[in-house]
Design an enzyme around this catalytic site. Structure first.
Site, PDB file in Angstrom:
ATOM      1  NE  ARG A  52      -1.585  -2.361   2.791  1.00 21.02           N
ATOM      2  CZ  ARG A  52      -1.665  -3.626   2.376  1.00 21.02           C
ATOM      3  NH1 ARG A  52      -2.688  -4.024   1.683  1.00 21.02           N
ATOM      4  NH2 ARG A  52      -0.714  -4.506   2.670  1.00 21.02           N
ATOM      5  CB  THR A  53       3.415   2.600   2.297  1.00 18.64           C
ATOM      6  OG1 THR A  53       2.660   2.081   3.391  1.00 18.64           O
ATOM      7  CG2 THR A  53       3.926   3.973   2.649  1.00 18.64           C
ATOM      8  NE  ARG A 102       7.024   0.520   4.963  1.00 15.97           N
ATOM      9  CZ  ARG A 102       5.796   0.009   4.909  1.00 15.97           C
ATOM     10  NH1 ARG A 102       5.624  -1.263   4.542  1.00 15.97           N
ATOM     11  NH2 ARG A 102       4.741   0.742   5.197  1.00 15.97           N
TER      12      ARG A 102
HETATM   13  N1   CP Z   1      -0.388  -0.084   5.781  1.00 18.65           N
HETATM   14  C1   CP Z   1       0.827  -0.326   5.273  1.00 18.65           C
HETATM   15  O1   CP Z   1       1.842   0.296   5.640  1.00 18.65           O
HETATM   16  O2   CP Z   1       0.828  -1.304   4.314  1.00 18.65           O
HETATM   17  P1   CP Z   1       2.110  -1.758   3.498  1.00 18.65           P
HETATM   18  O3   CP Z   1       3.065  -2.409   4.468  1.00 18.65           O
HETATM   19  O4   CP Z   1       1.609  -2.707   2.462  1.00 18.65           O
HETATM   20  O5   CP Z   1       2.744  -0.528   2.896  1.00 18.65           O
END
Ligand code: CP
Length: 308
Positions: A52-53, A102
């Site tokens: 998502r991010t 990240r």
């Molecule tokens: N909510 C979230 O951070 O999802 P991801 O780890 O898929 O980015």
């Protein structure tokens, strides 16, 4: 300006981003077009898995006419030859206008911000914070419930290692929500976060029993037990599957309760809940696009009247 912690934004700045996010929705859906960030370059540096991010930042940048360069795994970079994160950031800032990072280590985004003259956005640092998730969570609550103040928000799951709930709890307290933390004793909210919540004048209720509090909740925010952050597999086994939200549990809930989850989920929300009026987690995931569009506009100086 860097967004490393949710504390880097004042309540007023958060409100402005949420207002701008609402304006961004038709652009995020592709119903309207805008080139406000034409010619800009976003660097997406993801040293930990993400769906998502990473993709919503990429989608947000593309919807605004910006280009994206990215690293989706450390193994494809010269960090494998021993290059430090600091040197990597020094390189990437010269290739881009904004860095989204990240990283598995808490504090990595703060370090990156120290070495970058371009804005750094923390997209999750270990068990630290995830401030842009918090922005989209706040946006979701405001859109779905009409307000954040006085909402009774029950946050359940892994509150120790779950970075999304650290930034979210602080922000919810700032916006005047009532908070309940539900977790096994070993996975309760860190003291530092509880203290920050109290500094906003809120006294969170702390319990291990979800059944005891579900009937009072306006928002049920469910999180995954963060298996990858446990130093000991046997400790994980003791708490795996401890909370599971299903239809029978929701029979006790208010009719207008919304169930949220930052995702990914494992087994903490039964798939049958997806088909109830309570489920909002997929809408919540979509909201990452308009909210991140609004944030990119704020950090890179885009204007809404630059539509095409
Ligand atoms: N909510 C979230 O951070 O999802 P991801 O780890 O898929 O980015």
């Amino acid at each position: 300006m860097d967004i490393v912690s949710i504390r880097d934004l004042s309540k007023g700045q958060i409100e402005e981003i949420l207002d701008r996010s609402k304006e961004m929705v038709p652009y995020a859906r592709g119903e309207k077009r805008i080139k406000a960030l034409d010619g800009r370059v976003l660097a997406n540096l993801f040293f930990e898995p993400s769906t998502r991010t990473r993709l919503s930042f990429e989608s947000a940048a593309n919807r605004l006419g910006a280009r994206v360069i990215e690293v989706s795994h450390a193994s494809t970079t010269s960090m494998m030859k021993g290059e430090t994160l600091a040197d990597t950031i020094r390189m990437v800032e010269s290739y881009s206008d904004l860095i989204v990072l990240r990283h598995p280590h808490e504090g990595a985004a703060r370090l990156a911000a120290h070495f970058s003259s371009k804005p750094v956005v923390n997209a999750g640092d270990g068990a630290g914070q995830h401030p842009t998730q918090t922005l989209l969570d706040l946006f979701t609550i405001r859109e779905e419930k009409g307000a954040i103040e006085d909402m009774n928000v029950v946050i359940v799951g892994d509150l120790k290692y779950g970075r999304t709930v650290h930034s979210l709890a602080e922000a919810l307290a700032l916006f005047g929500a009532e908070l309940t933390f539900v977790a096994p004793k070993t996975l309760q909210m860190p003291k530092e976060t509880v203290e920050q919540v109290k500094r906003s004048g809120k006294r969170p209720r702390i319990t291990t029993d979800i059944e005891e509090v579900i009937s009072e909740a306006d928002v049920l925010y469910v999180t995954r037990i963060q298996k990858e952050r446990f130093p000991d597999a046997t400790e994980y086994e003791k708490v795996a599957g401890i909370y599971r939200v299903d239809r029978s549990m929701l029979r006790e809930a208010k009719k207008d309760l919304i169930v949220m989850h930052p995702l990914p989920r494992v087994d903490e929300i039964a798939p049958e809940v997806d088909y109830t009026d309570h489920a909002r987690y997929f809408q919540q995931a979509f909201n990452g696009v308009p909210v991140r569009m609004a944030l990119l506009m704020e950090l890179l100086g885009g204007e809404l009247d630059e539509g095409i």
